[in-house]
Design an enzyme around this catalytic site. Structure first.
Site, PDB file in Angstrom:
ATOM      1  N   THR C  14      -7.319  32.816  27.427  1.00 47.28           N
ATOM      2  CA  THR C  14      -8.448  32.272  26.657  1.00 47.28           C
ATOM      3  C   THR C  14      -8.068  32.092  25.190  1.00 47.28           C
ATOM      4  OG1 THR C  14      -9.250  34.513  26.207  1.00 47.28           O
ATOM      5  CG2 THR C  14     -10.128  33.402  28.156  1.00 47.28           C
ATOM      6  N   ASP C  15      -8.951  31.379  24.449  1.00 53.74           N
ATOM      7  CA  ASP C  15      -8.729  31.241  23.002  1.00 53.74           C
ATOM      8  C   ASP C  15     -10.003  31.599  22.248  1.00 53.74           C
ATOM      9  OD1 ASP C  15     -10.451  29.015  22.860  1.00 53.74           O
ATOM     10  OD2 ASP C  15      -8.828  27.579  23.011  1.00 53.74           O
ATOM     11  N   ALA C  16      -9.913  31.509  20.922  1.00 55.83           N
ATOM     12  CA  ALA C  16     -11.025  31.941  20.073  1.00 55.83           C
ATOM     13  C   ALA C  16     -12.271  31.078  20.257  1.00 55.83           C
ATOM     14  CB  ALA C  16     -10.593  31.954  18.602  1.00 55.83           C
TER      15      ALA C  16
END
Lengths: 131, 131, 131, 131
Positions: C14-16
């Site tokens: 995942t990312d921010a």
């Protein structure tokens, strides 16, 4: 009794040295800890409902052998220490019983909405002590 | 005097917790060590010509603060110990002088063609001792 | 009939933005293609014995929905085109039957020792046409 | 005139095939687009203040040559199409002027707080058209 999680090594896990890139063991170990928590919380409240998350406070890794493309690895995870605000996991990465790497990972418990530290739920600590 | 390497944090470095994923610091530290070795070998023989590579033998990380998207980080790297077959790096990750994480990374020297351990070249050890 | 491969989404994917980082779908798709090849080669010669590897020549991705932490995704892979020197895969990423992303990936066949292109083994092409 | 962003290839970018892993070009391209946006917004409002984020809607990649450990790559980015709700970037990855890969990436604009689509600010569209 350790929690066991299996990982297959793909191209995305390897580097130009022809081996598993050393940082990828941290990903594998994170996945194993998540599955351990999922396995103990199945008939309990869901972690995401509890708004609980774990952040890594410190870790150490010993690399004993290289792992290679297509290897099937096992991550054996036990809880070494369960405290009110932190858990310390011992995670051994094995290939056919041979030790590839050993990790010690200390995580702290935070509330995902406030990002503040939060005591670990009692049923997690109890389950952790049985591991 | 530490070797300094700058890293910008992008989406690919972060996770759903909104912070830099904990394993990414190992990538940042690897990049910094590579640039340190490049900087000391510029007027010397090229590492790839020497057929030398470094493999990580062990490491530890302390996470003090979270880093976030768009942060500009500095990795300050020094050599704590230089031995015939291994180097131990101390690597501090800073944001505006504030300590985000500290890594200790021990690497061993191997011949890339034989994958056997090989003594570290003298000029690397000498340069390492000046760091 | 599509080959089906399951993927659990972890923090490392995942990312921010709170979603699966867009490049990670290429990793998932690579893992699925590897398992597809493993499934058709089980009672045949091993790919690594054949010294065959596949390199990606081109790809396209359409992102329809976001995927999130803890999602259980299915990659449905079929072979759209099987030629002497290339295979084109259609790979659909689904969550509970809903289409998250669609990839088209064209790979070429090379000999891992010479890094030269090499015709794809007949039994792979035959198996591919049945998918 | 294209925006130029330089990328050094490290071990973490490569795979056991000895080349840059094909999905890593998407990371490189994301970093280049971020720096392009940073460069045009310096004397304007900050993107994070505008609560604007860009999500990838679709992309395609052609891989022409392999890139290797230690390569110094340049990403040349131009805007092919600037519309009210989307930007399409053309991104060429070069090594010493030789084309390694070409990407076309279409991104949509969303409000980071509501996760809803949002028109792209006029000054971004104007700057994009000059690229």
């Amino acid at each position: 009794m350790a929690h066991i999680f299996r990982v297959r090594v793909y191209y995305s896990d390897t580097d130009a040295g022809g081996i598993v890139y050393h940082a990828r063991y941290l990903d594998f170990a994170e996945h194993a800890r998540t599955e351990l928590l999922r396995s103990i919380s199945e008939d309990k409240e869901d972690l995401s409902l509890l708004k609980l998350a774990f952040v890594v406070k410190s870790l150490s890794v010993d690399y004993n052998q290289s792992a290679f493309l297509d290897d099937l690895l096992e991550i054996h995870t036990t809880v070494e220490q369960a405290k009110r605000f932190s858990l310390t996991f011992l995670q051994r990465v094995l290939r056919n019983g041979e030790e590839i790497a050993t990790l010690r990972v200390k995580v702290g418990s935070i509330n995902v909405e406030t990002a503040k530290i939060e005591p670990i739920a009692g049923w997690i600590l109890e389950a952790a002590e049985r591991l």
